[in-house]
Design a protein around this motif. Sequence first.
Motif, PDB file in Angstrom:
ATOM      1  N   LYS A 108       0.824  -1.218   0.000  1.00  0.00           N
ATOM      2  CA  LYS A 108       0.000   0.000   0.000  1.00  0.00           C
ATOM      3  C   LYS A 108       0.857   1.267   0.000  1.00  0.00           C
ATOM      4  O   LYS A 108       0.638   2.183  -0.792  1.00  0.00           O
ATOM      5  N   SER A 109       1.811   1.294   0.921  1.00  0.00           N
ATOM      6  CA  SER A 109       2.645   2.498   1.023  1.00  0.00           C
ATOM      7  C   SER A 109       3.490   2.683  -0.230  1.00  0.00           C
ATOM      8  O   SER A 109       3.671   3.802  -0.711  1.00  0.00           O
ATOM      9  N   THR A 110       3.986   1.579  -0.745  1.00  0.00           N
ATOM     10  CA  THR A 110       4.788   1.661  -1.963  1.00  0.00           C
ATOM     11  C   THR A 110       3.968   2.270  -3.094  1.00  0.00           C
ATOM     12  O   THR A 110       4.427   3.186  -3.797  1.00  0.00           O
ATOM     13  N   MET A 113      -3.164   9.904   1.400  1.00  0.00           N
ATOM     14  CA  MET A 113      -3.060   9.746   2.850  1.00  0.00           C
ATOM     15  C   MET A 113      -2.691   8.306   3.181  1.00  0.00           C
ATOM     16  O   MET A 113      -3.369   7.370   2.770  1.00  0.00           O
ATOM     17  N   ASP A 114      -1.590   8.123   3.922  1.00  0.00           N
ATOM     18  CA  ASP A 114      -1.108   6.785   4.262  1.00  0.00           C
ATOM     19  C   ASP A 114      -1.349   6.495   5.740  1.00  0.00           C
ATOM     20  O   ASP A 114      -0.594   6.950   6.592  1.00  0.00           O
ATOM     21  N   GLU A 115      -2.386   5.748   6.047  1.00  0.00           N
ATOM     22  CA  GLU A 115      -2.767   5.406   7.422  1.00  0.00           C
ATOM     23  C   GLU A 115      -2.686   6.623   8.329  1.00  0.00           C
ATOM     24  O   GLU A 115      -2.068   6.577   9.403  1.00  0.00           O
ATOM     25  N   PRO A 116      -3.328   7.714   7.922  1.00  0.00           N
ATOM     26  CA  PRO A 116      -3.127   8.965   8.651  1.00  0.00           C
ATOM     27  C   PRO A 116      -3.653   8.919  10.085  1.00  0.00           C
ATOM     28  O   PRO A 116      -3.200   9.688  10.922  1.00  0.00           O
TER      29      PRO A 116
HETATM   30 MG    MG Z   1       2.351   1.076   4.864  1.00  0.00          MG
END
Ligand code: MG
Length: 259
Positions: free
Chosen positions: A47-49, A159-162
């Motif tokens: 996901k983050s990638t 937004m990454d797991e904000p």
């Molecule tokens: Mg991640």
Amino acid sequence: MNGQGFTVTGVSKTYGGAGEVRALDGIDLTVGEGEFVVLLGRSGCGKSTLLEIMAGLQRPTTGTVRLGGREITEPDERIGVVFQDPSLYPWRTVGRNVELGLELAGLPKGRRRAVAQEHLELVGLPDAGNKYPRQLSGGMRQRVGIARALATRPDVLLMDEPFGAVDHLTRLQLQQDLLRLWAEDTRTVVFVTHDVAEAIVLADRIVLLAPGPGRIARTWDVPRPRPRTLGEPGLTALREEIYAQLEDTGTREKEGQPR
Ligand code: MG
Ligand code: ADP
């Protein structure tokens, strides 16, 4: 303001070095202008990638990302990014933290102040400008991170797991606040989470990623009006479906894929 749409085409990412990791493979994804898309999946599924590639913070190994037709190869002023840790500078006041992107954009001081204050008000922190980050709670700091991302008026918010690091009740509040901001000024949002309930409450569309290598397992439209409650008939069924699918992909994960 209107957002702009993303087109992700054939994106894969392999991290090199000792013990190569195929983090993503064959990702095709279109995010419409003004759409709220949630990327859901367990830890390590890429996901983050994917989000960092969309933000221009990382280059894909193959494939392209376009925003409004223009290829993203580096950070772009049309894109605002919010991470789990807002990484505020402790020696700057909250207001001066929000001004950061405006400084980079070369806005004069008085204007920066006004825009920062306006965005602190927008996220519900009208009196925080002269405080220091350490004087705020985790939830408030995360709001500052959102204010900072919005202050440069990006078309798109990534937004990454904000809300991953705040307590449960604060998290629910921040979700509602985000939906309010989005409704007031619709822009394209791509939001990463591993929390099924969060995905259902927020998304127009949920994109489930499966690990090893990261790929899109399934997508769901969430055609219910907001605010939503998880007990709603259609949503209970959706939730079960998502959990079932997650379990499926979890089996593969156990078959020897890293995390
Ligand atoms: Mg991640
Ligand atoms: P998620 O955000 O879904 O938890 P990530 O995108 O962080 O997933 O990671 C996907 C995979 O890529 C994982 O196996 C992770 O260990 C690996 N990975 C992430 N970043 C790097 C990196 N900089 N170098 C090597 N491997 C990485």
